[in-house]
Scaffold this active site. Sequence first.
Site, PDB file in Angstrom:
ATOM      1  N   LYS A  12      -9.756  -2.401  -9.961  1.00 31.52           N
ATOM      2  CA  LYS A  12     -10.764  -3.412 -10.258  1.00 31.52           C
ATOM      3  C   LYS A  12     -11.790  -3.517  -9.118  1.00 31.52           C
ATOM      4  O   LYS A  12     -11.587  -2.965  -8.034  1.00 31.52           O
ATOM      5  CB  LYS A  12     -10.073  -4.753 -10.496  1.00 31.52           C
ATOM      6  CG  LYS A  12      -9.204  -4.762 -11.748  1.00 31.52           C
ATOM      7  CD  LYS A  12      -8.568  -6.125 -11.940  1.00 31.52           C
ATOM      8  CE  LYS A  12      -7.749  -6.199 -13.218  1.00 31.52           C
ATOM      9  NZ  LYS A  12      -7.215  -7.554 -13.429  1.00 31.52           N
ATOM     10  N   TYR A  52     -10.657  -5.821 -23.560  1.00 33.20           N
ATOM     11  CA  TYR A  52      -9.966  -7.116 -23.551  1.00 33.20           C
ATOM     12  C   TYR A  52     -10.073  -7.815 -24.905  1.00 33.20           C
ATOM     13  O   TYR A  52     -10.163  -9.039 -24.981  1.00 33.20           O
ATOM     14  CB  TYR A  52     -10.542  -8.000 -22.442  1.00 33.20           C
ATOM     15  CG  TYR A  52     -10.237  -7.490 -21.061  1.00 33.20           C
ATOM     16  CD1 TYR A  52      -8.937  -7.513 -20.571  1.00 33.20           C
ATOM     17  CD2 TYR A  52     -11.234  -6.976 -20.246  1.00 33.20           C
ATOM     18  CE1 TYR A  52      -8.634  -7.042 -19.308  1.00 33.20           C
ATOM     19  CE2 TYR A  52     -10.952  -6.504 -18.973  1.00 33.20           C
ATOM     20  CZ  TYR A  52      -9.652  -6.537 -18.513  1.00 33.20           C
ATOM     21  OH  TYR A  52      -9.359  -6.071 -17.248  1.00 33.20           O
ATOM     22  N   THR A  97       1.499  -9.700 -12.565  1.00 28.73           N
ATOM     23  CA  THR A  97       0.083 -10.014 -12.769  1.00 28.73           C
ATOM     24  C   THR A  97      -0.396 -11.046 -11.757  1.00 28.73           C
ATOM     25  O   THR A  97      -1.527 -11.007 -11.308  1.00 28.73           O
ATOM     26  CB  THR A  97      -0.122 -10.550 -14.203  1.00 28.73           C
ATOM     27  OG1 THR A  97       0.265  -9.538 -15.122  1.00 28.73           O
ATOM     28  CG2 THR A  97      -1.561 -10.955 -14.458  1.00 28.73           C
ATOM     29  N   ARG A 108       0.400  -5.121  -5.711  1.00 31.99           N
ATOM     30  CA  ARG A 108      -0.126  -6.493  -5.635  1.00 31.99           C
ATOM     31  C   ARG A 108       0.593  -7.312  -4.578  1.00 31.99           C
ATOM     32  O   ARG A 108      -0.020  -8.141  -3.906  1.00 31.99           O
ATOM     33  CB  ARG A 108      -0.031  -7.172  -6.994  1.00 31.99           C
ATOM     34  CG  ARG A 108      -1.031  -6.630  -8.002  1.00 31.99           C
ATOM     35  CD  ARG A 108      -0.960  -7.397  -9.306  1.00 31.99           C
ATOM     36  NE  ARG A 108      -1.881  -6.886 -10.295  1.00 31.99           N
ATOM     37  CZ  ARG A 108      -1.552  -6.661 -11.555  1.00 31.99           C
ATOM     38  NH1 ARG A 108      -0.322  -6.902 -11.987  1.00 31.99           N
ATOM     39  NH2 ARG A 108      -2.440  -6.203 -12.403  1.00 31.99           N
ATOM     40  N   ASN A 128      -7.010  -9.299  -9.248  1.00 28.38           N
ATOM     41  CA  ASN A 128      -5.670  -8.958  -8.766  1.00 28.38           C
ATOM     42  C   ASN A 128      -5.532  -7.459  -8.524  1.00 28.38           C
ATOM     43  O   ASN A 128      -4.467  -6.891  -8.657  1.00 28.38           O
ATOM     44  CB  ASN A 128      -4.599  -9.485  -9.727  1.00 28.38           C
ATOM     45  CG  ASN A 128      -4.698  -8.863 -11.109  1.00 28.38           C
ATOM     46  OD1 ASN A 128      -5.585  -8.081 -11.403  1.00 28.38           O
ATOM     47  ND2 ASN A 128      -3.770  -9.237 -11.969  1.00 28.38           N
ATOM     48  N   HIS A 131      -5.529  -3.061 -13.049  1.00 26.20           N
ATOM     49  CA  HIS A 131      -5.059  -3.227 -14.422  1.00 26.20           C
ATOM     50  C   HIS A 131      -4.152  -2.045 -14.725  1.00 26.20           C
ATOM     51  O   HIS A 131      -4.475  -0.903 -14.389  1.00 26.20           O
ATOM     52  CB  HIS A 131      -6.221  -3.221 -15.427  1.00 26.20           C
ATOM     53  CG  HIS A 131      -5.764  -2.993 -16.836  1.00 26.20           C
ATOM     54  ND1 HIS A 131      -5.279  -4.016 -17.630  1.00 26.20           N
ATOM     55  CD2 HIS A 131      -5.651  -1.857 -17.568  1.00 26.20           C
ATOM     56  CE1 HIS A 131      -4.910  -3.506 -18.797  1.00 26.20           C
ATOM     57  NE2 HIS A 131      -5.120  -2.200 -18.786  1.00 26.20           N
ATOM     58  N   GLU A 142      -5.979   2.460 -24.650  1.00 23.73           N
ATOM     59  CA  GLU A 142      -6.845   2.337 -23.478  1.00 23.73           C
ATOM     60  C   GLU A 142      -7.291   3.694 -22.936  1.00 23.73           C
ATOM     61  O   GLU A 142      -8.453   3.843 -22.546  1.00 23.73           O
ATOM     62  CB  GLU A 142      -6.133   1.524 -22.395  1.00 23.73           C
ATOM     63  CG  GLU A 142      -5.968   0.076 -22.783  1.00 23.73           C
ATOM     64  CD  GLU A 142      -5.209  -0.753 -21.774  1.00 23.73           C
ATOM     65  OE1 GLU A 142      -5.219  -1.987 -21.915  1.00 23.73           O
ATOM     66  OE2 GLU A 142      -4.610  -0.181 -20.828  1.00 23.73           O
TER      67      GLU A 142
END
Length: 164
Positions: A12, A52, A97, A108, A128, A131, A142
């Site tokens: 991201k 999304y 997440t 993360r 975060n 993805h 995706e």
Amino acid sequence: MGAVERTLVLLKPDAVARGLSGRILQRFEEAGLKVVGTKMVRMDADLARKHYFDLEERFGKSVFDVTATFMQSGPVIALVLEGVEAVANVRRLVGSTFPNLSAPGTIRGDFAHTSKAYTEAKHTVAANLIHASGNVEEAKYEVDLWFDGAELFEYPSAAERFLF
């Protein structure tokens, strides 16, 4: 042995801006996952809506808006990773997440922070770092959304001698 799968990973805008792309990619490669597609893109509104598509229905318009706005705020690095049970293994490497719930040693857990987007939306964490597709069906959707067949590569990796 499990099935060889492909999965989508998006680094991201916060991961790119913080200069973590190489370190994150290294984690996946060290875990035996093979990069079969990669590109840097700017997510536009149409791609955000397609990627999304269910977020607004599941969590509300404000969650979709915060996420889409954040994802369009800077470049994204899209990766297709391949490996044995790639979807589950990537999810394990990425962590929860919610950054504050991610275990140390996960991407993360080591690099993400609770974000301003989370405190404003109260339901989602846009910033975060990463993805990762949630399941095999989502991964197929995706990967097809982000990459065409000519952008994906087949090649033997050195690690495959030991993994397969």
